[in-house]
Design a protein around this motif. Structure first.
Motif, PDB file in Angstrom:
ATOM      1  N   LEU A   1       0.827  -1.203   0.000  1.00 28.69           N
ATOM      2  CA  LEU A   1       0.000   0.000   0.000  1.00 28.69           C
ATOM      3  C   LEU A   1       0.864   1.257   0.000  1.00 28.69           C
ATOM      4  O   LEU A   1       0.589   2.217  -0.726  1.00 28.69           O
ATOM      5  N   ARG A   2       1.928   1.251   0.780  1.00 28.74           N
ATOM      6  CA  ARG A   2       2.852   2.394   0.806  1.00 28.74           C
ATOM      7  C   ARG A   2       3.469   2.596  -0.585  1.00 28.74           C
ATOM      8  O   ARG A   2       3.648   3.726  -1.027  1.00 28.74           O
ATOM      9  N   ALA A   3       3.785   1.502  -1.270  1.00 28.35           N
ATOM     10  CA  ALA A   3       4.381   1.591  -2.608  1.00 28.35           C
ATOM     11  C   ALA A   3       3.427   2.232  -3.607  1.00 28.35           C
ATOM     12  O   ALA A   3       3.860   2.890  -4.543  1.00 28.35           O
ATOM     13  N   ARG A   4       2.131   2.048  -3.380  1.00 18.47           N
ATOM     14  CA  ARG A   4       1.140   2.631  -4.278  1.00 18.47           C
ATOM     15  C   ARG A   4       0.715   4.020  -3.840  1.00 18.47           C
ATOM     16  O   ARG A   4      -0.176   4.616  -4.448  1.00 18.47           O
ATOM     17  N   GLY A   5       1.344   4.513  -2.769  1.00 20.06           N
ATOM     18  CA  GLY A   5       1.027   5.859  -2.305  1.00 20.06           C
ATOM     19  C   GLY A   5      -0.305   5.959  -1.598  1.00 20.06           C
ATOM     20  O   GLY A   5      -0.847   7.045  -1.448  1.00 20.06           O
ATOM     21  N   GLY A   6      -0.849   4.852  -1.136  1.00 25.73           N
ATOM     22  CA  GLY A   6      -2.170   4.878  -0.514  1.00 25.73           C
ATOM     23  C   GLY A   6      -2.167   4.530   0.951  1.00 25.73           C
ATOM     24  O   GLY A   6      -3.133   4.012   1.467  1.00 25.73           O
ATOM     25  N   ALA A   7      -1.084   4.794   1.639  1.00 26.13           N
ATOM     26  CA  ALA A   7      -0.992   4.416   3.045  1.00 26.13           C
ATOM     27  C   ALA A   7      -1.487   5.516   3.970  1.00 26.13           C
ATOM     28  O   ALA A   7      -1.298   5.436   5.174  1.00 26.13           O
ATOM     29  N   GLY A   8      -2.096   6.550   3.434  1.00 22.90           N
ATOM     30  CA  GLY A   8      -2.596   7.627   4.263  1.00 22.90           C
ATOM     31  C   GLY A   8      -1.506   8.557   4.763  1.00 22.90           C
ATOM     32  O   GLY A   8      -1.716   9.357   5.650  1.00 22.90           O
ATOM     33  N   GLU A   9      -0.348   8.443   4.200  1.00 24.46           N
ATOM     34  CA  GLU A   9       0.763   9.302   4.581  1.00 24.46           C
ATOM     35  C   GLU A   9       1.405   9.830   3.307  1.00 24.46           C
ATOM     36  O   GLU A   9       1.327   9.208   2.253  1.00 24.46           O
TER      37      GLU A   9
ATOM     38  N   ARG B   1       8.408   5.410  -1.811  1.00 23.97           N
ATOM     39  CA  ARG B   1       7.521   4.486  -2.534  1.00 23.97           C
ATOM     40  C   ARG B   1       8.321   3.416  -3.260  1.00 23.97           C
ATOM     41  O   ARG B   1       7.945   2.258  -3.278  1.00 23.97           O
ATOM     42  N   GLU B   2       9.437   3.832  -3.855  1.00 24.23           N
ATOM     43  CA  GLU B   2      10.282   2.854  -4.560  1.00 24.23           C
ATOM     44  C   GLU B   2      10.856   1.837  -3.581  1.00 24.23           C
ATOM     45  O   GLU B   2      10.898   0.638  -3.872  1.00 24.23           O
ATOM     46  N   ARG B   3      11.283   2.316  -2.428  1.00 25.40           N
ATOM     47  CA  ARG B   3      11.817   1.411  -1.407  1.00 25.40           C
ATOM     48  C   ARG B   3      10.720   0.453  -0.929  1.00 25.40           C
ATOM     49  O   ARG B   3      10.946  -0.743  -0.794  1.00 25.40           O
ATOM     50  N   ALA B   4       9.523   0.984  -0.695  1.00 21.90           N
ATOM     51  CA  ALA B   4       8.402   0.151  -0.256  1.00 21.90           C
ATOM     52  C   ALA B   4       8.041  -0.875  -1.330  1.00 21.90           C
ATOM     53  O   ALA B   4       7.717  -2.028  -1.014  1.00 21.90           O
ATOM     54  N   ALA B   5       8.114  -0.469  -2.606  1.00 19.34           N
ATOM     55  CA  ALA B   5       7.823  -1.408  -3.698  1.00 19.34           C
ATOM     56  C   ALA B   5       8.845  -2.538  -3.716  1.00 19.34           C
ATOM     57  O   ALA B   5       8.486  -3.700  -3.940  1.00 19.34           O
ATOM     58  N   GLY B   6      10.109  -2.208  -3.473  1.00 16.92           N
ATOM     59  CA  GLY B   6      11.145  -3.242  -3.413  1.00 16.92           C
ATOM     60  C   GLY B   6      10.930  -4.191  -2.256  1.00 16.92           C
ATOM     61  O   GLY B   6      11.083  -5.414  -2.400  1.00 16.92           O
TER      62      GLY B   6
ATOM     63  N   ALA C   1      -6.281   0.539  -1.086  1.00 15.51           N
ATOM     64  CA  ALA C   1      -6.385   0.485   0.378  1.00 15.51           C
ATOM     65  C   ALA C   1      -7.376  -0.592   0.806  1.00 15.51           C
ATOM     66  O   ALA C   1      -7.112  -1.348   1.752  1.00 15.51           O
ATOM     67  N   ALA C   2      -8.508  -0.700   0.120  1.00 10.44           N
ATOM     68  CA  ALA C   2      -9.493  -1.732   0.457  1.00 10.44           C
ATOM     69  C   ALA C   2      -8.935  -3.122   0.148  1.00 10.44           C
ATOM     70  O   ALA C   2      -9.153  -4.075   0.908  1.00 10.44           O
ATOM     71  N   THR C   3      -8.221  -3.239  -0.965  1.00  9.21           N
ATOM     72  CA  THR C   3      -7.622  -4.522  -1.323  1.00  9.21           C
ATOM     73  C   THR C   3      -6.568  -4.929  -0.291  1.00  9.21           C
ATOM     74  O   THR C   3      -6.520  -6.082   0.132  1.00  9.21           O
ATOM     75  N   ALA C   4      -5.748  -3.974   0.139  1.00 15.14           N
ATOM     76  CA  ALA C   4      -4.726  -4.267   1.147  1.00 15.14           C
ATOM     77  C   ALA C   4      -5.364  -4.643   2.478  1.00 15.14           C
ATOM     78  O   ALA C   4      -4.887  -5.558   3.167  1.00 15.14           O
ATOM     79  N   ALA C   5      -6.442  -3.976   2.843  1.00 17.31           N
ATOM     80  CA  ALA C   5      -7.137  -4.301   4.093  1.00 17.31           C
ATOM     81  C   ALA C   5      -7.731  -5.698   4.027  1.00 17.31           C
ATOM     82  O   ALA C   5      -7.642  -6.475   4.987  1.00 17.31           O
TER      83      ALA C   5
END
Length: 171
Positions: free
Chosen positions: A35-43, A50-55, A140-144
């Motif tokens: 979710l953080r990689a997709r920019g949808g973590a609410g932060e 995002r690149e680091r989170a995607a990795g 976000a819904a998919t991650a939840a």
């Protein structure tokens, strides 16, 4: 207990700790990083974050896939141990095998494909809506939803561990 069943039981427990334990942790961490990689973590996450989170998310998915295969040793060794101990027909072991099967199906059909979908491989993820009227779930819904499925997966394994230790009806 003879040496052979002890060896099988030791290998079974080691495989469970290493394979299922690692898989449980990696699968639990995955939704947060995807979710953080997709920019949808609410932060507000910078592009570098995002690149680091995607990795990290891609690495966690590889860990899940790899340890899912390695985890096949757990029921194989468990059945060999149960056979060597003569307990294959005990209710606690049958219940454990059914719960293990349910956990494996959940992983294969509802966790790994959704992880791939969140990594940007939608062809391997949930199918597109066919009725045309229902909007697709947000990342976000998919991650939840994935986090909930992973929690159920981990709960199934926790119940199996309790059954292996308590062995209800075996005394």
């Amino acid at each position: 207990m003879a040496a052979f069943p002890t060896l099988l039981l030791s290998l079974h427990v080691l495989a469970a700790i290493l394979a299922v334990g690692t898989l449980a942790v990696a699968a639990s961490l995955f939704p947060r990083y995807a979710l953080r990689a997709r920019g949808g973590a609410g932060e507000d996450v910078a592009e570098e974050g995002r690149e680091r989170a995607a990795g990290v998310a891609a690495f966690l998915h590889r860990v899940c896939r790899t340890y899912a295969v390695a985890g096949l040793a757990v029921p194989v060794l468990g059945m060999a141990t149960g056979s060597a101990l003569g307990v294959l027909t005990d209710a606690w072991l049958i219940a454990s095998m059914l719960l293990t099967t349910a956990a494996a199906l959940l992983l294969a059909l509802a966790i790994l494909p959704v992880q791939r979908h969140l990594l940007g491989h939608p062809a391997d993820g949930p199918p597109p809506d066919s009725d045309g009227g229902t909007p697709r779930p947000t990342p976000a819904a998919t991650a939840a939803s994935l986090a909930m499925r992973t929690g159920v997966f981990n709960l199934l394994w926790a119940i199996v561990v309790v059954l292996m230790i308590a062995r209800p009806g075996s005394a």
